[in-house]
Design an enzyme around this catalytic site. Sequence first.
Site, PDB file in Angstrom:
ATOM      1  N   TYR A  61     -38.697  32.775  66.130  1.00 59.35           N
ATOM      2  CA  TYR A  61     -39.564  33.833  66.186  1.00 59.35           C
ATOM      3  C   TYR A  61     -38.618  35.440  65.740  1.00 59.35           C
ATOM      4  CZ  TYR A  61     -43.727  35.659  67.957  1.00 59.35           C
ATOM      5  OH  TYR A  61     -45.404  35.388  67.961  1.00 59.35           O
ATOM      6  N   THR A  78     -53.232  34.982  47.524  1.00 58.77           N
ATOM      7  CA  THR A  78     -53.176  33.943  47.895  1.00 58.77           C
ATOM      8  C   THR A  78     -52.480  33.084  47.954  1.00 58.77           C
ATOM      9  OG1 THR A  78     -54.577  33.245  47.712  1.00 58.77           O
ATOM     10  CG2 THR A  78     -55.267  34.547  49.389  1.00 58.77           C
ATOM     11  N   GLU A  94     -39.519  38.437  64.039  1.00 59.26           N
ATOM     12  CA  GLU A  94     -39.975  39.967  63.485  1.00 59.26           C
ATOM     13  C   GLU A  94     -39.295  40.662  62.669  1.00 59.26           C
ATOM     14  OE1 GLU A  94     -41.756  41.367  66.990  1.00 59.26           O
ATOM     15  OE2 GLU A  94     -44.039  40.456  66.969  1.00 59.26           O
ATOM     16  N   LYS A  96     -54.387  29.155  46.618  1.00 57.64           N
ATOM     17  CA  LYS A  96     -55.147  28.079  45.739  1.00 57.64           C
ATOM     18  C   LYS A  96     -54.417  27.622  44.725  1.00 57.64           C
ATOM     19  CE  LYS A  96     -58.236  32.122  48.026  1.00 57.64           C
ATOM     20  NZ  LYS A  96     -58.749  32.808  47.858  1.00 57.64           N
ATOM     21  N   ARG A 156     -50.881  28.078  52.870  1.00 63.53           N
ATOM     22  CA  ARG A 156     -52.007  28.526  53.285  1.00 63.53           C
ATOM     23  C   ARG A 156     -51.709  29.864  53.354  1.00 63.53           C
ATOM     24  NH1 ARG A 156     -57.552  28.727  53.794  1.00 63.53           N
ATOM     25  NH2 ARG A 156     -57.424  26.695  53.215  1.00 63.53           N
ATOM     26  N   ASP A 199     -56.100  41.748  42.969  1.00 59.87           N
ATOM     27  CA  ASP A 199     -56.222  41.322  44.043  1.00 59.87           C
ATOM     28  C   ASP A 199     -56.281  39.309  42.806  1.00 59.87           C
ATOM     29  OD1 ASP A 199     -56.589  38.741  45.858  1.00 59.87           O
ATOM     30  OD2 ASP A 199     -58.010  39.885  46.728  1.00 59.87           O
TER      31      ASP A 199
HETATM   32  C1  LIG Z   1     -59.499  33.676  48.861  1.00 58.25           C
HETATM   33  C2  LIG Z   1     -59.491  35.193  48.732  1.00 58.25           C
HETATM   34  C3  LIG Z   1     -59.217  36.529  49.493  1.00 58.25           C
HETATM   35  C4  LIG Z   1     -58.750  35.867  51.326  1.00 58.25           C
HETATM   36  O1  LIG Z   1     -58.109  35.020  51.330  1.00 58.25           O
HETATM   37  P1  LIG Z   1     -58.002  34.369  53.171  1.00 58.25           P
HETATM   38  O2  LIG Z   1     -56.866  33.750  53.161  1.00 58.25           O
HETATM   39  O3  LIG Z   1     -59.151  33.125  52.995  1.00 58.25           O
HETATM   40  O4  LIG Z   1     -58.164  35.462  53.938  1.00 58.25           O
HETATM   41  C5  LIG Z   1     -58.385  37.663  49.305  1.00 58.25           C
HETATM   42  N1  LIG Z   1     -59.425  37.829  48.052  1.00 58.25           N
HETATM   43  C6  LIG Z   1     -59.112  36.596  46.803  1.00 58.25           C
HETATM   44  C7  LIG Z   1     -59.667  37.662  45.333  1.00 58.25           C
HETATM   45  C8  LIG Z   1     -60.107  35.393  47.378  1.00 58.25           C
HETATM   46  O5  LIG Z   1     -60.393  35.339  46.151  1.00 58.25           O
END
Ligand SMILES: *Cc1c(COP(=O)(O)O)cnc(C)c1O
Length: 435
Positions: free
Chosen positions: A53, A225, A55, A228, A234, A199
């Site tokens: 933990y 993220t 925080e 990907k 993750r 994003d």
């Molecule tokens: C995948 C994705 C997210 C969300 O990610 P999670 O980990 O599934 O919550 C947000 N924005 C974009 C553009 C994404 O492709």
Amino acid sequence: MLMNNLKKSDPEVYDLIVAEGDRIERGVELIPSENFVSKAVMQAMSSVFTNKYSEGYPGRRYYGGQEFVDKVERLAISRAKELFGAEHVNVQPYSGSPANHAVFFALLELGDKFMGLDMGCGGHLTHGSPVNFSGLSYTAIPYYVDRETEFIDLDEVKRAAVKERPKMIISSLTAYPRKLDFKGFQEICEEVDAYHLADISHIAGLIVGEAHESPFPFTDIVTTTTHKSLRGPRGAMIMCRKEDRLHDLYHPDTKKNQAQLIDSAVFPGLQGGPHDHITAAKAVAFSEALRPEFKTYAGQIVKNAKAMAEELMVQGVKLVTNGTDNHLMVIDMRPSGLTGKGKQLQTAMDEAGITLNKNSVPFDEARPFNPSGLRLGTPAVTTRGMGEGEMRVIARCIARVLGDYKDKSALEKTKQEILELVSDFPLYPDFAVLE
Ligand SMILES: *Cc1c(COP(=O)(O)O)cnc(C)c1O
């Protein structure tokens, strides 16, 4: 070693893990948001850091015993800074959606207007969908792709921005197969006094591999993220400029700069303890992405996507925007008489060993649960070592399934062909070492 314990203590879950390993081994994984992490990333994820933990932030925690957690979080941050050229990094967001939520929470008031790409045109749920926090708690003004070209038209975005005066504009994609003009978005944002949130969840790997223009250093805030195209665990992170360009206009009553606003929004605003095992795995993935090989990998993702798109079109398959510039493409099944058949085709592809996902196409007349498109991409198959030749084989298999999706024996035949193809590309050849 770890898996050996699991096999003894919980054979039920163990068997499911083995079965999932077998499933991905025997098929082609084309969901463009998925990838396969290295064994090093996986080992960091399953380490003792899962127990801790912590925080707070490095040097400012609410619990004891932080000597090594602080080091690993600082390491992840410094590697992320090096990787992207970011000024400030927060590696604690649990995933992409909470990362975006934190940016809204940090910079906007409830009900504030913002603009994001419509979901049917390739935007994400968190960019203003009416069923998501973003559309429920804030006023979402969607922008669309051009009906003819299916490209984002920045002149249109600008017209809408000047009219609506949003407090934030999101440049992003999850199902848009072309490049994003981050500079163009930033200029619009500066003109209308809006924050610019890029994003880059889908394309982070392409950006660090120089296969897509970077939003750094000029973009106000960047979320991504890590799981990907970046090929990490993750999770997610938020990167931003330290100073808030619009501080005096929107936050005159606080002394906090933009970096501090974002950190406070993540913790204690929205989250509790960070997932330290994931932070460790993020650090590992960032160091992998810093290696020169990663640039080759990112370039190959795009080459593979282009080869697959070309072959699909040769086979008479219609693609949204007639091609791709990034790692993904969207098949528009409407011209093939398959409007609203996304679900059936996704299932047929599964039966043929091809994993992809049903997706809306721009201005789809069918409902999102059974839309008229299929989305596919190349990060995972590129990780597996496949090149353009294999992409063309897969494209021909896809075209065949589109034609014969009701014919079980044709699906079985395609499945055998896919099996043959993947047998040359073992996914985790040394996975047995874990057992
Ligand atoms: C995948 C994705 C997210 C969300 O990610 P999670 O980990 O599934 O919550 C947000 N924005 C974009 C553009 C994404 O492709």
